[in-house]
Design a protein around this motif. Sequence first.
Motif, PDB file in Angstrom:
ATOM      1  N   GLY A 129       0.815  -1.212   0.000  1.00 31.95           N
ATOM      2  CA  GLY A 129       0.000   0.000   0.000  1.00 31.95           C
ATOM      3  C   GLY A 129       0.844   1.255   0.000  1.00 31.95           C
ATOM      4  N   ASP A 133       0.878   3.961  -2.970  1.00 35.75           N
ATOM      5  CA  ASP A 133       0.520   5.328  -2.581  1.00 35.75           C
ATOM      6  C   ASP A 133       1.594   6.322  -3.021  1.00 35.75           C
ATOM      7  OD1 ASP A 133      -1.196   7.237  -1.097  1.00 35.75           O
ATOM      8  OD2 ASP A 133       0.562   7.406   0.183  1.00 35.75           O
ATOM      9  N   ARG A 137       0.742   9.321  -5.560  1.00 37.34           N
ATOM     10  CA  ARG A 137       0.896  10.706  -5.110  1.00 37.34           C
ATOM     11  C   ARG A 137       1.856  11.470  -6.015  1.00 37.34           C
ATOM     12  NH1 ARG A 137       3.509  11.247  -0.961  1.00 37.34           N
ATOM     13  NH2 ARG A 137       3.748   9.149  -0.143  1.00 37.34           N
ATOM     14  N   ASP A 148      -7.691  11.142  -7.117  1.00 39.01           N
ATOM     15  CA  ASP A 148      -8.751  10.631  -6.247  1.00 39.01           C
ATOM     16  C   ASP A 148      -8.774   9.109  -6.166  1.00 39.01           C
ATOM     17  OD1 ASP A 148      -9.433  10.276  -8.881  1.00 39.01           O
ATOM     18  OD2 ASP A 148     -11.562  10.729  -8.603  1.00 39.01           O
ATOM     19  N   VAL A 149      -7.619   8.484  -6.307  1.00 38.24           N
ATOM     20  CA  VAL A 149      -7.561   7.025  -6.399  1.00 38.24           C
ATOM     21  C   VAL A 149      -7.107   6.433  -5.070  1.00 38.24           C
ATOM     22  CG1 VAL A 149      -6.541   5.070  -7.605  1.00 38.24           C
ATOM     23  CG2 VAL A 149      -7.055   7.173  -8.852  1.00 38.24           C
ATOM     24  N   ASP A 150      -7.787   5.381  -4.635  1.00 42.25           N
ATOM     25  CA  ASP A 150      -7.433   4.652  -3.421  1.00 42.25           C
ATOM     26  C   ASP A 150      -6.339   3.630  -3.778  1.00 42.25           C
ATOM     27  OD1 ASP A 150      -7.273   2.869  -1.276  1.00 42.25           O
ATOM     28  OD2 ASP A 150      -9.403   3.006  -0.830  1.00 42.25           O
ATOM     29  N   PRO A 151      -5.184   3.668  -3.125  1.00 48.70           N
ATOM     30  CA  PRO A 151      -4.115   2.699  -3.417  1.00 48.70           C
ATOM     31  C   PRO A 151      -4.578   1.257  -3.280  1.00 48.70           C
ATOM     32  CG  PRO A 151      -3.271   4.463  -2.038  1.00 48.70           C
ATOM     33  CD  PRO A 151      -4.757   4.659  -2.116  1.00 48.70           C
ATOM     34  N   PHE A 152      -5.476   1.002  -2.330  1.00 50.55           N
ATOM     35  CA  PHE A 152      -5.965  -0.355  -2.139  1.00 50.55           C
ATOM     36  C   PHE A 152      -6.745  -0.834  -3.358  1.00 50.55           C
ATOM     37  CE2 PHE A 152      -8.899  -3.514  -0.137  1.00 50.55           C
ATOM     38  CZ  PHE A 152      -7.926  -4.418   0.270  1.00 50.55           C
ATOM     39  N   ASP A 153      -7.528   0.086  -3.974  1.00 48.60           N
ATOM     40  CA  ASP A 153      -8.257  -0.266  -5.190  1.00 48.60           C
ATOM     41  C   ASP A 153      -7.295  -0.640  -6.315  1.00 48.60           C
ATOM     42  OD1 ASP A 153     -10.626   0.238  -3.890  1.00 48.60           O
ATOM     43  OD2 ASP A 153     -10.919   2.217  -4.789  1.00 48.60           O
TER      44      ASP A 153
END
Length: 199
Positions: A129, A133, A137, A148-153
């Motif tokens: 993660g 991330d 970033r 707007d992206v979730d690293p987990f996704d």
Amino acid sequence: MTTQPSVLRADARRNRERILEAAVRAFAEQGADVPIDTVAKAAGVGSATLYRHFPTREALVEAAYRNELARVCDSAAELLADLPPDRALRAWMDRFIAYLAAKQGMADALRAAVASGADPFAETLDRLGAAIDALLRAGAEAGLLRPDVDPFDVGLSLAGVGLITSSPAQRDRSGRLLDLLLDGLRHGATAPRREATGG
């Protein structure tokens, strides 16, 4: 003439790396029950050297897996130092798929290690993660990737690609799917604002 401690440490590090690389190959090719002496021979070291580093099979399996994890996670910073963030992310995706393949090859050995009480996966999600991330970033700050992206996704998406393209015959498809994923991460990116300068 005595050997300098730093030389001994360097030799020990090289031996350890060779052992871990040989272990990943051996567990993938011959299964969880591959003789430890076979791993030592493939690494070009004696059995005593291997056992000095890894006193049990479980310790070897756990260290081999953690080494693969460290390689893929540490490579994020290396790629960002050499490439634009979006290209760094795409190169890292390939490394992640290779890591998944190594993990899959070691699946039986990892299951046996877990059954014996080891916990090779303790840091996996946090480390992956953090790597994802950092890449996202950097891309967002450069205006190359959407912010707007979730690293987990992203991690789940990559794991899905790795799962459905795990056979060698699917490697080309893997690359195409990763390209599509990167295109989606680029969509909606906003170029960084520049300060107005007087003329």
